[in-house]
Design a protein around this motif. Structure first.
Motif, PDB file in Angstrom:
ATOM      1  N   THR A  48       2.870  -4.563   1.255  1.00 31.98           N
ATOM      2  CA  THR A  48       3.163  -3.190   1.670  1.00 31.98           C
ATOM      3  C   THR A  48       4.625  -3.043   2.084  1.00 31.98           C
ATOM      4  N   ILE A 124      -9.079  -3.704   0.735  1.00 27.87           N
ATOM      5  CA  ILE A 124      -7.857  -2.940   0.437  1.00 27.87           C
ATOM      6  C   ILE A 124      -7.946  -2.216  -0.906  1.00 27.87           C
ATOM      7  N   SER A 127     -11.001   0.690  -0.520  1.00 25.94           N
ATOM      8  CA  SER A 127     -10.638   1.752   0.417  1.00 25.94           C
ATOM      9  C   SER A 127      -9.482   2.580  -0.139  1.00 25.94           C
ATOM     10  N   GLN A 129      -6.475   1.701  -0.304  1.00 31.94           N
ATOM     11  CA  GLN A 129      -5.197   1.396   0.327  1.00 31.94           C
ATOM     12  C   GLN A 129      -4.206   0.923  -0.722  1.00 31.94           C
TER      13      GLN A 129
END
Length: 273
Positions: A48, A124, A127, A129
């Protein structure tokens, strides 16, 4: 003195290793699941931080600075990590644990770490993300998995050795510190360097490659990765387990058990004849 000497660390690890080996299997497994999740979350944070940085070297550096948070959680929160537990060779050589006890720990912890990595990867991806930054997070995840799944056996093996040499040095330094701040400071640089150098960590790859496989199964993510030129065919369970995880695991054992554990046992604990 705020640090244990290397000789004291070696002696202290014998007691720690005996505790690890004698954990009930249920507790050993749950602590291993946590460690797999901690390392996976470190990987999520690293990706990220790096994905939106246009200059690749800067992005890699930022990710490398975030990833040590994973091992920080492993060592301070309490959990069982396969790569660090390759140091169990030290109490083994001291005849304080049995080969069967060490191997049981390795197998149970390895499986638990894998479960934790899978859980984090699924979390991750499903979801969404991984859809951050216009799906560029997913592209990065799939691209990383593809790169790992196309390494030669020799490259993966050697990178695994180098990685766990640094990881076990990080664990060793953390055992030298007597407070939390010292442990965090001590483990940071070896872990940062292994990530920055692109070495291969079996438990981290349980997250990274699983996440790539899961993300590949989301049409929007796969399409974005294909448009970016990622080799989607390389991202498969077969390549994950056979091309990457097998040689990396062997390399991690050599790097931790032989290059760190056996060496420090010989230097600090072996009785001269």
């Amino acid at each position: 003195m705020n640090l244990f000497t290397p000789a004291e660390v070696a002696k202290n690890y014998i007691a720690a290793g005996k505790t690890k080996v004698h954990l009930p299997v249920s507790k050993m497994f749950l602590l291993a699941v946590l460690a797999g999740m901690f390392i996976g979350i470190g990987g999520v944070g690293a990706t990220t931080a790096a994905v939106s940085v246009t200059q690749a070297s800067v992005g890699k550096f930022l990710g490398a600075c975030v990833f040590p948070g994973g091992l920080t959680m492993v060592l301070l929160a309490g959990s069982e990590l396969f790569t660090g537990n390759t140091l169990l060779v030290i109490p083994l050589l001291e005849k304080e644990i049995s080969p069967a006890g060490m191997l049981k720990n390795w197998v149970v912890v390895y499986i638990g770490n894998f479960a934790g990595g899978l859980l984090t990867a699924a979390g991750i991806v499903y979801s969404h993300q991984a859809g951050l930054f216009g799906n560029q997070m997913a592209v990065s995840v799939i691209s990383a998995a593809a790169g790992k799944c196309t390494l030669t056996f020799g490259d993966a093996l050697i990178r695994g050795i180098l990685c766990n040499f640094l990881v076990c040095i990080a664990v060793w330094i953390s055992f030298a510190a007597k407070d939390a701040a010292g442990k965090i400071a001590g483990l940071f640089f070896p872990i940062m360097m292994f990530v920055l150098c692109g070495f291969e960590h079996s438990v981290a790859n349980m997250y990274y490659i699983s996440a790539g496989i899961f993300a590949k199964g989301i049409p929007a993510y796969a399409e974005a990765a294909a448009e970016a030129g990622v080799n989607l065919d390389a991202v498969s369970w077969g390549n994950f387990l056979g091309t990457n995880l097998l040689p990396v695991t062997i390399g991690n054992i050599i790097g931790g058990a032989v290059c760190v554990g056996c060496v420090y046992w010989f230097v600090y604990l072996r009785k001269d004849s």
